[in-house]
Structure formats: structure tokens, C-alpha cells
Design a protein around this motif. Structure first.
Motif, short mmCIF file in Angstrom:
data_model
loop_
_atom_site.label_atom_id
_atom_site.label_comp_id
_atom_site.label_asym_id
_atom_site.label_seq_id
_atom_site.Cartn_x
_atom_site.Cartn_y
_atom_site.Cartn_z
N ALA A 63 0.82 -1.21 0.00
CA ALA A 63 0.00 0.00 0.00
C ALA A 63 0.86 1.27 0.00
N VAL A 64 1.94 1.26 0.81
CA VAL A 64 2.83 2.42 0.86
C VAL A 64 3.54 2.62 -0.48
N TYR A 65 3.99 1.54 -1.09
CA TYR A 65 4.64 1.63 -2.40
C TYR A 65 3.67 2.22 -3.43
N TYR A 66 2.43 1.73 -3.41
CA TYR A 66 1.44 2.25 -4.36
C TYR A 66 1.18 3.74 -4.09
N LEU A 67 1.14 4.12 -2.81
CA LEU A 67 0.89 5.52 -2.46
C LEU A 67 1.97 6.43 -3.02
N PHE A 68 3.24 6.09 -2.82
CA PHE A 68 4.34 6.96 -3.24
C PHE A 68 4.52 6.95 -4.76
N ILE A 69 4.45 5.80 -5.36
CA ILE A 69 4.76 5.70 -6.79
C ILE A 69 3.59 6.14 -7.66
N HIS A 70 2.38 5.76 -7.30
CA HIS A 70 1.23 6.02 -8.17
C HIS A 70 0.39 7.20 -7.71
N GLU A 71 0.09 7.28 -6.43
CA GLU A 71 -0.75 8.36 -5.95
C GLU A 71 0.01 9.68 -5.86
N LEU A 72 1.16 9.66 -5.21
CA LEU A 72 1.95 10.89 -5.03
C LEU A 72 2.86 11.19 -6.22
N LYS A 73 2.98 10.24 -7.14
CA LYS A 73 3.80 10.41 -8.35
C LYS A 73 5.22 10.84 -8.00
N LEU A 74 5.87 10.04 -7.19
CA LEU A 74 7.22 10.36 -6.73
C LEU A 74 8.19 10.54 -7.89
N LEU A 75 8.08 9.70 -8.90
CA LEU A 75 9.02 9.78 -10.02
C LEU A 75 8.89 11.11 -10.76
N SER A 76 7.70 11.67 -10.82
CA SER A 76 7.51 12.97 -11.48
C SER A 76 8.21 14.08 -10.68
N HIS A 77 8.15 13.99 -9.36
CA HIS A 77 8.86 14.99 -8.52
C HIS A 77 10.37 14.85 -8.69
N LEU A 78 10.86 13.61 -8.72
CA LEU A 78 12.30 13.40 -8.92
C LEU A 78 12.72 13.86 -10.32
N SER A 79 11.84 13.70 -11.29
CA SER A 79 12.13 14.18 -12.64
C SER A 79 12.22 15.70 -12.66
N ALA A 80 11.36 16.38 -11.89
CA ALA A 80 11.42 17.85 -11.81
C ALA A 80 12.74 18.30 -11.18
N LEU A 81 13.18 17.61 -10.14
CA LEU A 81 14.47 17.93 -9.53
C LEU A 81 15.60 17.71 -10.52
N ARG A 82 15.48 16.67 -11.31
CA ARG A 82 16.49 16.40 -12.34
C ARG A 82 16.49 17.48 -13.41
N GLN A 83 15.33 17.95 -13.79
CA GLN A 83 15.24 18.95 -14.85
C GLN A 83 15.86 20.28 -14.45
N TYR A 84 15.63 20.70 -13.21
CA TYR A 84 16.07 22.03 -12.81
C TYR A 84 17.39 22.02 -12.04
N LEU A 85 17.53 21.15 -11.07
CA LEU A 85 18.77 21.15 -10.29
C LEU A 85 19.90 20.42 -11.00
N PHE A 86 19.57 19.51 -11.91
CA PHE A 86 20.60 18.87 -12.72
C PHE A 86 20.62 19.43 -14.14
N ARG A 162 20.97 28.79 -3.36
CA ARG A 162 20.45 27.43 -3.27
C ARG A 162 19.04 27.39 -3.86
N LEU A 163 18.81 26.43 -4.73
CA LEU A 163 17.49 26.27 -5.33
C LEU A 163 16.71 25.22 -4.53
N GLU A 164 15.77 25.69 -3.72
CA GLU A 164 15.01 24.80 -2.84
C GLU A 164 13.79 24.25 -3.56
N TYR A 165 13.28 23.13 -3.03
CA TYR A 165 12.10 22.48 -3.61
C TYR A 165 11.11 22.19 -2.49
N LYS A 166 9.86 22.57 -2.71
CA LYS A 166 8.83 22.36 -1.71
C LYS A 166 8.22 20.97 -1.90
#
Length: 388
Positions: A63-86, A162-166
């Protein structure tokens, strides 16, 4: 024996069946006669308590895995960090870098968080993808180590930014403040590379000016020597950028996605993200073992900016003067000395299995290997006794 349960997400009902040992225990207990049979307590606890709890833990982890990966879209947030901070965000970061490093520098207080945020927002809006929903989560925070205004002409001019992320809860369990600090450490290195790349582009434009192209005689020959040095510097920066794009933006990201696919619970998700950041920092020379490499690269960046200042602060008519040539020769010799030393360090590290890709790119046509061999031959010749 089957128990029906619903996970917290409410998407599906899970049917949890007691382990076979527990069912056997229940059947065996029901068949116990009046004389009674004392069963081993550890076996009873294992079958009736531990196995059931283990099954529930598996349900919670799924359930926790489904929450983070599918509901909260963790990979999309990490992709945003990659786009701007990297700095994978193409034209958005190009616009922002141009605003920071425009020549001449505009009369803007870049130590102000409001000015940095304004430049960042304007750069995003001016790009083709101005509807990015994750861009509004970024904001700048300045970290001033001293009260004095930073020297914006130095290579470390923007280390205070420093470029912070909320990241809202519970995303901040994975995207922690410590993780954002590591992202910013890589961001600082990539910003330095963009800085010197911008300076090299400025120099290219300078040498294409009609006034420079009309020079003749000794001044023209000196300009050609400067153009050759600029080309050496540009070659190195291009190689370094290509290496980081491949290793940080592509390979490390692919490895992170694979690790997240194989994750089973929140702990493995956190570990996959932490390993991804450590891998990126190692490939950006931000580990103690790679500190000599990073220090050498910084000195090369300093010389690139010094070369740019030499060009813009010198009068075109004085290019052929002895003073101008001495200054240029000092920058050129120091740069080539650091470049040669960097190749030696990378050669040693490659023998231990590190940075082979960068070494291959840097010495693709065997230029540095031949240059090092010539230097060693010259040193051996100097050590030989002179004939009488």
C-alpha cells in the motif's frame, strides 16, 4: 481460514489467508482430546502471531509503495528535480543562465532571493514549456557566509544561491532537506560549467567582431594564438559537459528508475533515492577521493574566466604589445599545466576503475597521451649527463 481486508487507499480489497502452518495448528487443536496435548509455545507464536503479522506487513508495504509511486507520483517529482537542479530543462535553464551571466552584468542585486526568483520565473515563462506544474515548487534561498558582497566575476560567485524544492508531506520522507542539499551541491558544479561555457561563447563572439578580423601583422598572429587557446578550453568544457550529461542525466537516472521498480517498501524507496544521489555526486567529483580532480577542474575554470577578462580588458591595438603577450603566455602555460595534470590524475583513477569514460573522451585522439610521452622524454633527456 480467510480474512477480508481493505487497504487504506480504498482501491481494492485484499484477501489474506492464514499460512498453512496456522491452519494445520487450528485443525490439530480442534482434534485434541480431553487429555490435552501441550504444543511448543514458539511454534504456536510463530504460526498464530508472527506469520499473520508478516502477512499484514506485506500488505502495508504494498500500500505504501502504491501511495508513493502512483498516488503521489514520486518519479515525477524526482524528474522535476532532475530537470532544474541537474539542468536537464534545456531552454528554461539556458534563459536563466543568460540572465545571470549576461555581458556586461546588469545592475541587479543577485544576492536578493526575490531577484533570483523573478529571473527564474521569467525564464520558465519564456520557454516553450511554461505550463510546468512543478516549476512553482522551486524557489531560491541565499546562504551568505560573510557580510561582504560576493565577487560576481569569480568562479564561485553564485555558491551562495540554493534552489530549494517544496516537497509536501509525506513526500518529504523521501525528498528530505539533506537530499536537497546534495542536489544543490551538484547544481553548483553544473552552474560553474555553464558559467565558463557562457564565457567561452562570449570570447567566440569577440573574435568574430569585424574589428578583430581586420587586424594584420603581429596583432593578427597573437589573436590566432588566443583563438587556439580558446578552442582548447572549449574542447575541454564540451567534453566535461558531455560526460556529465551521460553519467548524471542519463545513466544514473536509468539506474534510479530500475531501483524504484525493484523496490518493495518505503525503506527501499529511500535507499534507491539515496544511492542515486551518492552516485551522481561521485560522478561529479564530489567525493573525498575525487577532491583533487575537482580542485584541478576549478583552477582550469578560474583560468578560463581570467582569459576572458584579459581579452575584454585589453585594448585591441595593444594585443601585440609585450605586456599583453606576457599575460597571455602566463594564462596559456598555467592552463596547459593544469590540463596535463588532470590527465595524469584521471589515468591513475582509471587504473582503479574510476572515470574511464571521461578519460576516453578526453584522450580520444591520443593527444594527451602523446603530449605526456613527449614531456616524459624531455624530462629524461634533461636528467642525462651532458657530454664532455
Amino acid at each position: 481460514t480467510t480474512f477480508e481486508s481493505t487497504d487504506e487507499l480504498g482501491h481494492e480489497q485484499a484477501s489474506t489467508q492464514l499460512p498453512s502452518e496456522s491452519q494445520q495448528l487450528i485443525r490439530h487443536t480442534n482434534q485434541v482430546d480431553a487429555s490435552g496435548v501441550l504444543l511448543p509455545l514458539p511454534w504456536v507464536v510463530q504460526c498464530c502471531v508472527v506469520d499473520s503479522i508478516s502477512e499484514q506487513i506485506k500488505l502495508v508495504n504494498r500500500a505504501v509503495y502504491y501511495l508513493f509511486i502512483h498516488e503521489l507520483k514520486l518519479l515525477s517529482h524526482l524528474s522535476a528535480l532532475r530537470q532544474y537542479l541537474f539542468m536537464q530543462a534545456g531552454d528554461r535553464l539556458d534563459n536563466f543562465v543568460n540572465r545571470l551571466f549576461s555581458n556586461p552584468l546588469p545592475d541587479v542585486d543577485w544576492t536578493s532571493e526575490a531577484n533570483l526568483d523573478s529571473a527564474f520565473e521569467s525564464s520558465v515563462k519564456a520557454s516553450e514549456s511554461d505550463h510546468d506544474p512543478y516549476a512553482e515548487r522551486f524557489h531560491f534561498r541565499t546562504v551568505r557566509r560573510t557580510d561582504s558582497y560576493p565577487d560576481l566575476s569569480s568562479i564561485e560567485a553564485f555558491d551562495f544561491a540554493r534552489l530549494e524544492y517544496k516537497a509536501d508531506w509525506p513526500l518529504n520522507i523521501v525528498i528530505t532537506s539533506d537530499c536537497i542539499s546534495k542536489y544543490n551541491t551538484v547544481f553548483s558544479v553544473l552552474l560553474k560549467i555553464r558559467r565558463v561555457s557562457h564565457a567561452l561563447t562570449d570570447m567566440w563572439s569577440f573574435f568574430k567582431h569585424p574589428t578583430i578580423r581586420k587586424l594584420r601583422g603581429e596583432a593578427d598572429r597573437h589573436v590566432r594564438h588566443m583563438q587556439l587557446l580558446r578552442q582548447e578550453m572549449h574542447h575541454f568544457v564540451t567534453i566535461l559537459q558531455g560526460y556529465l550529461v551521460t553519467q548524471v542525466l542519463d545513466i544514473s537516472w536509468s539506474q534510479l528508475k530500475l531501483d524504484l521498480e525493484n523496490a518493495k517498501d518505503l525503506v527501499s524507496i529511500q535507499k534507491a533515492h539515496a544511492v542515486y544521489l551518492e552516485r551522481c555526486m561521485a560522478r561529479c567529483f564530489l567525493t573525498p577521493k575525487a577532491a583533487p580532480v575537482m580542485e584541478n577542474i576549478k583552477q582550469m575554470f578560474v583560468l578560463i574566466l581570467k582569459f576572458r577578462s584579459h581579452i575584454y580588458q585589453s585594448d585591441v591595438n595593444d594585443f601585440a604589445s609585450a605586456k599583453s603577450q606576457r599575460s597571455f603566455n602566463g594564462i596559456r602555460d598555467a592552463y596547459r599545466r593544469y590540463n596535463r595534470f588532470l590527465y595524469k590524475i584521471l589515468t591513475k583513477l582509471a587504473e582503479r576503475g574510476h572515470y574511464e569514460d571521461l578519460l576516453l573522451r578526453l584522450n580520444f585522439n591520443d593527444f594527451h597521451a602523446a603530449d605526456l610521452a613527449a614531456e616524459q622524454a624531455k624530462d629524461r633527456a634533461k636528467s642525462l649527463p651532458k657530454p664532455r
